[in-house]
Structures are given as structure tokens and as C-alpha cells.
Design a protein around this motif. Structure first.
Motif, PDB file in Angstrom:
ATOM      1  N   ARG A   1      12.584  21.432  15.437  1.00 48.00           N
ATOM      2  CA  ARG A   1      11.990  21.933  16.346  1.00 48.00           C
ATOM      3  C   ARG A   1      10.913  21.291  16.546  1.00 48.00           C
ATOM      4  O   ARG A   1       9.952  21.133  15.179  1.00 48.00           O
TER       5      ARG A   1
ATOM      6  N   ASP B   1       6.785  20.853  18.521  1.00 50.38           N
ATOM      7  CA  ASP B   1       6.384  21.881  19.128  1.00 50.38           C
ATOM      8  C   ASP B   1       4.659  20.331  19.912  1.00 50.38           C
ATOM      9  O   ASP B   1       4.303  19.678  19.372  1.00 50.38           O
TER      10      ASP B   1
ATOM     11  N   ARG C   1       7.364  24.235  23.342  1.00 46.21           N
ATOM     12  CA  ARG C   1       8.861  23.888  23.613  1.00 46.21           C
ATOM     13  C   ARG C   1       9.629  23.876  24.324  1.00 46.21           C
ATOM     14  O   ARG C   1      10.991  24.425  24.260  1.00 46.21           O
TER      15      ARG C   1
END
Length: 251
Positions: free
Chosen positions: A101, A103, A159
């Protein structure tokens, strides 16, 4: 927690849990092992963390093995499945939890960032499923559980690449469910919201909008959902996305 060596609803089964060195993946690995499954604990490179989870499972009387690999590489995905079958003789459960993940505003997502996120989330899930399906089908009671996320349903700023990849996992799960139903293999998705895990920061979308139930979820709550979808009680559930977010998103 029950002693995995003494049985449980998954006694005799074999599971792979990707990205299971920490957090949600670790909780799922421990939960499945406690119910009797032999578990292959996986991480991309965190050998110490993986071995710690294996030791924890074995210390509770369960069976486990460790495996490292970058599952965005199809050869690595095939090697993971082959290692599970070689070590434990079969494969019944695949939980795809590994993810990356990042950002960034949409204008700042580089081509490499896009590729890395897609590779770690969507590509890895596809490659692992493709490698595992022949073995999952062999017993006629196989189960695939893919971990997506609330971003795939609510849309979250900063995202876009993660939203796209997780949405792809949801779609892939439905395709798997439709294609594999006749072979006795279920495929479902868990979509967690804000879960209390070790992370550098709380994502802004969870800071700005509180969880209606007033708290984050726990990794063990996600693991309990995974156990249901992998176990005998969940055999009539397939193609489903189970939302675990305390009411943050109601789908």
C-alpha cells in the motif's frame, strides 16, 4: 486458543496464507492452525517474522512451514504452492493477503508505483490462484479467500492504484467463484476497513470519518471471518464479499 495438533474443524487440511508474517495475515495463519490446518506462512523477505509465526504455531501443537518469495513473479507463486504440497502432501485452502500500500495523489503516482502495487496485490493473487487451483480442486472441498479492502468499494483519495488493484481482486474473486463452483472450490473476498494493526500512520480517510461502532477492528476478527469462509460452515458461500468495517461502509 485450541491446540492445533488435537484437531478442529480444519483437521487434516493444508493452507497457504500469503503475507502472514504480521498483522492480519499472521492472525489468519494462527486461527487456521488452531483449528487443525497445517499452514504455510509466507512473506516476501521477512524471514525472522515468518519463522516467529511458525514457532508460535508449533509451540501450540500445530504444524507449519515457512516460505519466502515475491509472488508478483508467477514462478515464485508456483514455487510456493509446490512447497506446500511437497511438505504436507496436499492443498485445501489459499488465503491471498499479501499486499503493498502506498499513498500518493493521482498526479504523483509514478509508472513504477502503479506497477508495484498492481503486481503485489492483483497479479500475485491471480498467480497464486492459478497455481493452487489444480490442488484445491483435487479434494473437491477447496477454498480461496482473497483479502481486498474498503477502498475497493468506497473510493479513497490518494490511493487510486490501491483502489484499482483491490477492485480487481473483488472482480477476480467473482470470476473464480463462477468458474470453480462445479469443481467444489469456493472463492470469496473479505473487505476489511480500519483494522488495528502495526502501521506508520492512520490513513486520512479513517481520521476524517469515524467508524460508527466507535473502534477499529482487530486482526483476530478478520481471521474469524476467514475461518468461516474456509471451514465447513461456509461451504455454501461463494462469490461473496464480506465487509468488516464497523459500519464505515455499508454495501
Amino acid at each position: 486458543m485450541a491446540n492445533g495438533a488435537e484437531g478442529g474443524e480444519l483437521a487434516g487440511s493444508v493452507a497457504i496464507v500469503t503475507g502472514s508474517a504480521r498483522n492480519i495475515g499472521r492472525a489468519i495463519a494462527l486461527k487456521l492452525a488452531a483449528q487443525g490446518a497445517a499452514v504455510v506462512v509466507h512473506a516476501r523477505s521477512s524471514r525472522g517474522d515468518v519463522e516467529a509465526v511458525v514457532a508460535e504455531i508449533e509451540g501450540r501443537g500445530g504444524r507449519a512451514a515457512s516460505h519466502l518469495g515475491d509472488l508478483g513473479d508467477p514462478e515464485a507463486a508456483r514455487a510456493l504452492v509446490a512447497a506446500a504440497v511437497e511438505r504436507f502432501g496436499r492443498l485445501d485452502i489459499l488465503v491471498n493477503n499479501a499486499a503493498l500500500r502506498r499513498d500518493a495523489p493521482i498526479e504523483e503516482i509514478s509508472a513504477q508505483d502503479w506497477t508495484d502495487v498492481m503486481r503485489s496485490i492483483l497479479d500475485a493473487t491471480f498467480y497464486c490462484c492459478q497455481a493452487a487451483i489444480p490442488h484445491l480442486s483435487a479434494g473437491g472441498q477447496g477454498a480461496i479467500v482473497n483479502i481486498a479492502g474498503v477502498a475497493a468499494h468506497s473510493g479513497i483519495g490518494g490511493r487510486a492504484h490501491v483502489v484499482a488493484a483491490k477492485s480487481g481482486v473483488v472482480g477476480l474473486t467473482r470470476g473464480l467463484a463462477a468458474e470453480l463452483a462445479g469443481r467444489g472450490v469456493t472463492a470469496n473476498c473479505i473487505s476489511p476497513g480500519y483494522i488495528d494493526t502495526k502501521r506508520d500512520h492512520v490513513p486520512p480517510h479513517f481520521q476524517e470519518r469515524p467508524v460508527p461502532l466507535g473502534r477499529p477492528g482487530t486482526p483476530d476478527e478478520v481471521a474469524a471471518a476467514a475461518l468461516y469462509l474456509c471451514g465447513p460452515s461456509g461451504r455454501f458461500v461463494t462469490g461473496h464479499t464480506l465487509h468488516l468495517n464497523g459500519g464505515w461502509f455499508m454495501g
